[in-house]
Design a protein around this motif. Structure first.
Motif, mmCIF file in Angstrom:
data_model
loop_
_atom_site.group_PDB
_atom_site.id
_atom_site.type_symbol
_atom_site.label_atom_id
_atom_site.label_comp_id
_atom_site.label_asym_id
_atom_site.label_seq_id
_atom_site.Cartn_x
_atom_site.Cartn_y
_atom_site.Cartn_z
ATOM 1 N N SER A 36 0.791 -1.229 0.000
ATOM 2 C CA SER A 36 0.000 0.000 0.000
ATOM 3 C C SER A 36 0.822 1.277 0.000
ATOM 4 O O SER A 36 0.272 2.371 -0.166
ATOM 5 C CB SER A 36 -0.951 0.009 1.215
ATOM 6 O OG SER A 36 -0.212 -0.009 2.423
ATOM 7 N N GLN A 37 2.130 1.177 0.174
ATOM 8 C CA GLN A 37 2.965 2.378 0.196
ATOM 9 C C GLN A 37 4.426 2.002 0.017
ATOM 10 O O GLN A 37 4.794 0.829 0.039
ATOM 11 C CB GLN A 37 2.800 3.143 1.510
ATOM 12 C CG GLN A 37 3.294 2.387 2.739
ATOM 13 C CD GLN A 37 3.159 3.200 4.019
ATOM 14 O OE1 GLN A 37 2.565 4.272 4.040
ATOM 15 N NE2 GLN A 37 3.709 2.702 5.103
ATOM 16 N N GLY A 38 5.249 3.024 -0.172
ATOM 17 C CA GLY A 38 6.702 2.866 -0.150
ATOM 18 C C GLY A 38 7.229 1.808 -1.103
ATOM 19 O O GLY A 38 6.847 1.732 -2.275
ATOM 20 N N ILE B 92 7.140 -1.908 -5.903
ATOM 21 C CA ILE B 92 7.320 -3.267 -6.423
ATOM 22 C C ILE B 92 6.078 -3.719 -7.185
ATOM 23 O O ILE B 92 6.177 -4.252 -8.302
ATOM 24 C CB ILE B 92 7.621 -4.251 -5.273
ATOM 25 C CG1 ILE B 92 9.008 -3.968 -4.688
ATOM 26 C CG2 ILE B 92 7.520 -5.700 -5.757
ATOM 27 C CD1 ILE B 92 9.286 -4.693 -3.382
ATOM 28 N N ALA B 93 4.910 -3.505 -6.593
ATOM 29 C CA ALA B 93 3.669 -3.919 -7.245
ATOM 30 C C ALA B 93 3.526 -3.263 -8.614
ATOM 31 O O ALA B 93 3.173 -3.919 -9.603
ATOM 32 C CB ALA B 93 2.474 -3.577 -6.355
ATOM 33 N N ILE B 94 3.812 -1.979 -8.689
ATOM 34 C CA ILE B 94 3.693 -1.247 -9.950
ATOM 35 C C ILE B 94 4.718 -1.735 -10.967
ATOM 36 O O ILE B 94 4.400 -1.945 -12.148
ATOM 37 C CB ILE B 94 3.847 0.268 -9.700
ATOM 38 C CG1 ILE B 94 2.679 0.781 -8.838
ATOM 39 C CG2 ILE B 94 3.913 1.026 -11.015
ATOM 40 C CD1 ILE B 94 2.912 2.164 -8.261
ATOM 41 N N ARG B 95 5.948 -1.969 -10.512
ATOM 42 C CA ARG B 95 7.010 -2.413 -11.437
ATOM 43 C C ARG B 95 6.702 -3.794 -11.989
ATOM 44 O O ARG B 95 6.934 -4.057 -13.188
ATOM 45 C CB ARG B 95 8.359 -2.429 -10.703
ATOM 46 C CG ARG B 95 9.545 -2.693 -11.633
ATOM 47 C CD ARG B 95 9.772 -1.516 -12.555
ATOM 48 N NE ARG B 95 10.793 -1.796 -13.562
ATOM 49 C CZ ARG B 95 10.553 -2.339 -14.746
ATOM 50 N NH1 ARG B 95 9.320 -2.687 -15.087
ATOM 51 N NH2 ARG B 95 11.536 -2.546 -15.615
ATOM 52 N N LEU B 96 6.195 -4.700 -11.174
ATOM 53 C CA LEU B 96 5.852 -6.032 -11.655
ATOM 54 C C LEU B 96 4.688 -5.970 -12.638
ATOM 55 O O LEU B 96 4.655 -6.714 -13.629
ATOM 56 C CB LEU B 96 5.516 -6.956 -10.484
ATOM 57 C CG LEU B 96 6.642 -7.197 -9.460
ATOM 58 C CD1 LEU B 96 6.201 -8.231 -8.434
ATOM 59 C CD2 LEU B 96 7.942 -7.623 -10.125
ATOM 60 N N GLN C 57 -4.680 3.176 -4.263
ATOM 61 C CA GLN C 57 -3.796 3.950 -5.142
ATOM 62 C C GLN C 57 -2.854 3.017 -5.910
ATOM 63 O O GLN C 57 -2.602 3.215 -7.108
ATOM 64 C CB GLN C 57 -2.992 4.951 -4.319
ATOM 65 C CG GLN C 57 -3.824 6.082 -3.731
ATOM 66 C CD GLN C 57 -3.031 6.935 -2.755
ATOM 67 O OE1 GLN C 57 -1.819 6.780 -2.616
ATOM 68 N NE2 GLN C 57 -3.712 7.828 -2.060
ATOM 69 N N THR C 58 -2.336 1.998 -5.214
ATOM 70 C CA THR C 58 -1.481 1.022 -5.889
ATOM 71 C C THR C 58 -2.261 0.304 -6.985
ATOM 72 O O THR C 58 -1.765 0.129 -8.103
ATOM 73 C CB THR C 58 -0.930 -0.004 -4.886
ATOM 74 O OG1 THR C 58 -0.257 0.669 -3.812
ATOM 75 C CG2 THR C 58 0.061 -0.948 -5.562
ATOM 76 N N LEU C 59 -3.481 -0.108 -6.653
ATOM 77 C CA LEU C 59 -4.312 -0.808 -7.619
ATOM 78 C C LEU C 59 -4.551 0.033 -8.870
ATOM 79 O O LEU C 59 -4.452 -0.472 -10.000
ATOM 80 C CB LEU C 59 -5.646 -1.189 -6.984
ATOM 81 C CG LEU C 59 -6.681 -1.853 -7.912
ATOM 82 C CD1 LEU C 59 -6.145 -3.167 -8.471
ATOM 83 C CD2 LEU C 59 -7.998 -2.073 -7.179
ATOM 84 N N SER C 60 -4.820 1.314 -8.670
ATOM 85 C CA SER C 60 -5.087 2.177 -9.829
ATOM 86 C C SER C 60 -3.863 2.274 -10.726
ATOM 87 O O SER C 60 -3.980 2.312 -11.955
ATOM 88 C CB SER C 60 -5.538 3.566 -9.363
ATOM 89 O OG SER C 60 -4.483 4.266 -8.727
ATOM 90 N N GLN C 61 -2.666 2.277 -10.106
ATOM 91 C CA GLN C 61 -1.447 2.359 -10.916
ATOM 92 C C GLN C 61 -1.109 1.026 -11.581
ATOM 93 O O GLN C 61 -0.547 0.994 -12.672
ATOM 94 C CB GLN C 61 -0.294 2.859 -10.052
ATOM 95 C CG GLN C 61 -0.489 4.300 -9.591
ATOM 96 C CD GLN C 61 0.725 4.852 -8.869
ATOM 97 O OE1 GLN C 61 1.780 5.053 -9.459
ATOM 98 N NE2 GLN C 61 0.577 5.109 -7.585
ATOM 99 N N LEU D 287 -5.683 -7.041 -7.638
ATOM 100 C CA LEU D 287 -6.617 -7.448 -6.588
ATOM 101 C C LEU D 287 -6.084 -6.943 -5.264
ATOM 102 O O LEU D 287 -4.903 -7.121 -4.963
ATOM 103 C CB LEU D 287 -6.750 -8.972 -6.540
ATOM 104 C CG LEU D 287 -7.567 -9.559 -5.380
ATOM 105 C CD1 LEU D 287 -9.055 -9.222 -5.544
ATOM 106 C CD2 LEU D 287 -7.362 -11.066 -5.286
ATOM 107 N N VAL D 288 -6.931 -6.310 -4.476
ATOM 108 C CA VAL D 288 -6.552 -5.833 -3.151
ATOM 109 C C VAL D 288 -7.102 -6.782 -2.100
ATOM 110 O O VAL D 288 -8.295 -7.113 -2.112
ATOM 111 C CB VAL D 288 -7.082 -4.407 -2.906
ATOM 112 C CG1 VAL D 288 -6.854 -3.989 -1.455
ATOM 113 C CG2 VAL D 288 -6.410 -3.415 -3.849
ATOM 114 N N VAL D 289 -6.248 -7.229 -1.177
ATOM 115 C CA VAL D 289 -6.669 -8.132 -0.103
ATOM 116 C C VAL D 289 -6.090 -7.640 1.215
ATOM 117 O O VAL D 289 -4.868 -7.515 1.354
ATOM 118 C CB VAL D 289 -6.215 -9.584 -0.351
ATOM 119 C CG1 VAL D 289 -6.712 -10.482 0.788
ATOM 120 C CG2 VAL D 289 -6.727 -10.095 -1.691
#
Length: 255
Positions: A14-16, A21-25, A45-49, A58-60
Motif C-alpha cells: 500500500s505504500q513505499g 514493487i507492485a507497480i514495477r511487476l 492507489q497502488t491498484l489504480s497504478q 486485486l486488493v486483499v
C-alpha cells in the motif's frame, strides 16, 4: 514483457517499497495481488497504478502477523487469479528502543510480522505450488541489517538475520520443486518510514556521508532488483541476498 502471464502477490503493497514493487511487476506484465494491513487508501492507489500499467490487480486486507490471515490471503489470491507464481514478502515493521527497555509486545510485533509472517506466507505459497505442480519464485525484502548492526533496533536486526538464514535453508529444501528464494536487502531508502530522518538535516547528512553514491535510494531501485529476481533472468539464482544500498554496507561507521 518479462512477467507476462504471471501472478505476483506483494505483501505490504500500500505504500513505499511495496507499492513500487507492485507497480514495477505490473509494468512487466504480471497480474498483482496487493496486500495491505491498515492502509486501504494506499492499496487503492497502488491498484489504480497497476491497472494504469495495463495489468490486472486485486486488493486483499490481511495482517501478516496472523497465520489465519496469511492462509486466507493466499487462498483468495489463488481463487481470483487461478494461481500465484511469485511471492514478494515485503511487509515489515521496526521499533526503536534501547534494548533494556524493549517490551514483549513490541518484540512480538516485529518478529511476528518480519519473520513469522514471512515463514508462514512462504509455507502457504509453497504448499500451493507443490499441489499445483508449478515452479515459483520467492523474493524477500530483507535489509542491510541482516548483516549490519543497528543499535536500538535489536529485534528488527534479529528478524532480518533470521530471514537471511531462512532463505539460505529454503533455497536447498525447495530446489527440488524448482522454487527459488532470494533476499533483496535495501539500505537507506526514501520512504514514509524515514520521514523523521528526511526532516533532520544533521542526521540525514551524517547518513549520506556513509553512502558512497551520496544519495538515498528510491523505491524504484529496490523494485528493479525484485523484478530481476522474479524473472527468468534469475532462474539460476537462489539462496542469495542482493544488496541495494549505494555501497552503504561496506562503508558504514556508527556515529
Amino acid at each position: 514483457m518479462k512477467l507476462e502471464g504471471k501472478v505476483a502477490l506483494v505483501t505490504g503493497g500500500s505504500q513505499g517499497i511495496g507499492q513500487a514493487i507492485a507497480i514495477r511487476l505490473a509494468q512487466a506484465g504480471a497480474a498483482v495481488v496487493i496486500n495491505y494491513r491498515s492502509n486501504p487508501d494506499g492499496a487503492k492507489q497502488t491498484l489504480s497504478q497497476v491497472e494504469a500499467a495495463g495489468s490486472r490487480g486485486l486488493v486483499v486486507q490481511a495482517d501478516l502477523a496472523s497465520v489465519e490471515d496469511i492462509r486466507r490471503l493466499v487462498k483468495e489470491s489463488v481463487a481470483h487469479f487461478g494461481t500465484v507464481d511469485i511471492l514478494v514478502n515485503n511487509a515489515g515493521v521496526e521499533k526503536n528502543a534501547d534494548f533494556w527497555t524493549v517490551s514483549e509486545e513490541d518484540y512480538d510485533t516485529v518478529l511476528d510480522t518480519n519473520l513469522k509472517g514471512v515463514f508462514f506466507a512462504t509455507q502457504t505459497f509453497v504448499q500451493h505450488l507443490i499441489e499445483a505442480k508449478r515452479p515459483g519464485k520467492i523474493v524477500n525484502i530483507s535489509s542491510v541489517h541482516e548483516e549490519l548492526p543497528f543499535p536500538h533496533f535489536t529485534s528488527y536486526c534479529a528478524s532480518k538475520g533470521g530471514l537471511k538464514m531462512m532463505t539460505r535453508n529454503l533455497a536447498i529444501e525447495l530446489a527440488p520443486f524448482n522454487i527459488t528464494i532470494n533476499n533483496v536487502a535495501p539500505g537507506a531508502i526514501e520512504t514514509p518510514i524515514n520521514t523523521k530522518l528526511l526532516n533532520d538535516p544533521e542526521k540525514l547528512n551524517a547518513l549520506l556521508a556513509n553512502i558512497p553514491l551520496k544519495r538515498l535510494g528510491q523505491p524504484r531501485d529496490v523494485a528493479g532488483a525484485v523484478l530481476f529476481l522474479a524473472s527468468t533472468d534469475a532462474d539460476y539464482i537462489t539462496g542469495t541476498t542482493l544488496f541495494v544500498d549505494g555501497g552503504l554496507l561496506w562503508n558504514y561507521q556508527e556515529q
